[in-house]
Write an enzyme that holds these catalytic residues in place. Structure first.
Site, mmCIF file in Angstrom:
data_model
loop_
_atom_site.group_PDB
_atom_site.id
_atom_site.type_symbol
_atom_site.label_atom_id
_atom_site.label_comp_id
_atom_site.label_asym_id
_atom_site.label_seq_id
_atom_site.Cartn_x
_atom_site.Cartn_y
_atom_site.Cartn_z
ATOM 1 N N ASP A 280 0.869 -1.181 0.000
ATOM 2 C CA ASP A 280 0.000 0.000 0.000
ATOM 3 C C ASP A 280 0.908 1.235 0.000
ATOM 4 O OD1 ASP A 280 -1.770 2.172 0.903
ATOM 5 O OD2 ASP A 280 -3.206 0.572 1.281
ATOM 6 N N GLN B 272 -14.537 2.462 1.434
ATOM 7 C CA GLN B 272 -13.794 1.985 0.261
ATOM 8 C C GLN B 272 -13.482 3.171 -0.650
ATOM 9 O OE1 GLN B 272 -15.806 -1.053 -2.085
ATOM 10 N NE2 GLN B 272 -13.979 -1.484 -3.296
ATOM 11 N N HIS C 62 -10.128 -5.568 -2.657
ATOM 12 C CA HIS C 62 -8.793 -5.724 -2.071
ATOM 13 C C HIS C 62 -8.898 -6.019 -0.584
ATOM 14 C CE1 HIS C 62 -9.880 -1.466 -1.983
ATOM 15 N NE2 HIS C 62 -9.223 -1.384 -0.829
ATOM 16 N N PHE C 63 -7.888 -6.744 -0.114
ATOM 17 C CA PHE C 63 -7.752 -7.071 1.307
ATOM 18 C C PHE C 63 -6.518 -6.346 1.824
ATOM 19 C CE2 PHE C 63 -10.160 -10.463 -0.556
ATOM 20 C CZ PHE C 63 -11.086 -10.801 0.408
ATOM 21 N N HIS C 64 -6.679 -5.659 2.954
ATOM 22 C CA HIS C 64 -5.549 -5.009 3.615
ATOM 23 C C HIS C 64 -4.941 -6.003 4.594
ATOM 24 C CE1 HIS C 64 -6.819 -0.776 2.582
ATOM 25 N NE2 HIS C 64 -7.999 -1.357 2.509
HETATM 26 P P1 AMP Z 1 -9.807 1.247 0.497
HETATM 27 O O1 AMP Z 1 -10.062 2.573 1.123
HETATM 28 O O2 AMP Z 1 -10.126 0.073 1.332
HETATM 29 O O3 AMP Z 1 -10.484 1.235 -0.858
HETATM 30 O O4 AMP Z 1 -8.264 1.153 0.298
HETATM 31 C C1 AMP Z 1 -7.578 1.585 -0.824
HETATM 32 C C2 AMP Z 1 -6.124 1.540 -0.435
HETATM 33 O O5 AMP Z 1 -5.374 1.634 -1.634
HETATM 34 C C3 AMP Z 1 -5.672 2.666 0.477
HETATM 35 O O6 AMP Z 1 -5.098 2.113 1.640
HETATM 36 C C4 AMP Z 1 -4.645 3.427 -0.366
HETATM 37 O O7 AMP Z 1 -3.573 3.890 0.410
HETATM 38 C C5 AMP Z 1 -4.218 2.380 -1.364
HETATM 39 N N1 AMP Z 1 -3.744 2.846 -2.654
HETATM 40 C C6 AMP Z 1 -4.297 3.816 -3.438
HETATM 41 N N2 AMP Z 1 -3.596 3.919 -4.585
HETATM 42 C C7 AMP Z 1 -2.605 2.999 -4.541
HETATM 43 C C8 AMP Z 1 -1.549 2.623 -5.428
HETATM 44 N N3 AMP Z 1 -1.368 3.222 -6.595
HETATM 45 N N4 AMP Z 1 -0.714 1.612 -5.046
HETATM 46 C C9 AMP Z 1 -0.880 1.014 -3.850
HETATM 47 N N5 AMP Z 1 -1.841 1.329 -2.976
HETATM 48 C C10 AMP Z 1 -2.688 2.300 -3.308
#
Ligand code: AMP
Length: 138
Positions: A33, A96, A102-104
């Site tokens: 991330d 989101q 996606h999974f964190h």
């Molecule tokens: P969510 O809010 O669960 O949709 O999480 C999206 C995640 O994607 C966030 O933690 C962002 O920091 C991450 N993110 C956004 N753009 C990128 C990218 N280009 N590469 C890696 N992570 C990203």
């Protein structure tokens, strides 16, 4: 509104946007991330046009879940983390921000808070070194 094929994770899958990759197979991809909430914050995504957990094909979800487990084990070892948090958000009301499932995966330590969600861009050299460290444990 259907799945947006121009979202950033779809671009990463197609190789049109960069990523600090940790693991990849036919069904899924794991990468760092870029705005981590903790050191070692890793994402796992299916290589499929699914917006969230509710609309993904069940078999692809199964394969992706196996990748989550594999990568979470490696993250745990790489960061010597006593706890691992898995988070997954569905819909903007749930927080989101990228509309590709996606999974964190986040290492957790008692008493160590995590940073705000998707706020601060991490140093790229650090992310590359974390990705390499996790790969060593796969
Ligand atoms: P969510 O809010 O669960 O949709 O999480 C999206 C995640 O994607 C966030 O933690 C962002 O920091 C991450 N993110 C956004 N753009 C990128 C990218 N280009 N590469 C890696 N992570 C990203």
């Amino acid at each position: 509104m259907g799945y947006d094929t121009e979202n950033i994770f779809a671009k990463i899958i197609r190789g049109e946007a960069p990523a600090f990759k940790v693991y990849e197979d036919d069904y899924s991809l794991a990468f760092m991330d870029v705005m981590p909430q903790v050191d070692g914050h890793t994402l796992v995504i299916p290589k499929d046009n699914a917006e969230n957990l509710l609309d993904v094909d069940a078999e692809i979800l199964g394969a992706t879940a196996q990748t989550v487990q594999k990568v979470a084990r490696a993250v745990k070892e790489a960061f010597a983390a006593p706890g691992i948090m898995i988070a997954q958000l569905n819909g903007s009301a749930a927080g989101q921000t990228v509309f590709h499932l996606h999974f964190h995966i986040m290492p957790r330590f008692a008493g160590l808070e995590f940073k705000m969600h998707a706020r601060e861009m991490e140093d790229f050299a650090k992310l590359e070194s974390y990705a390499a460290k996790i790969r060593e444990h796969l």
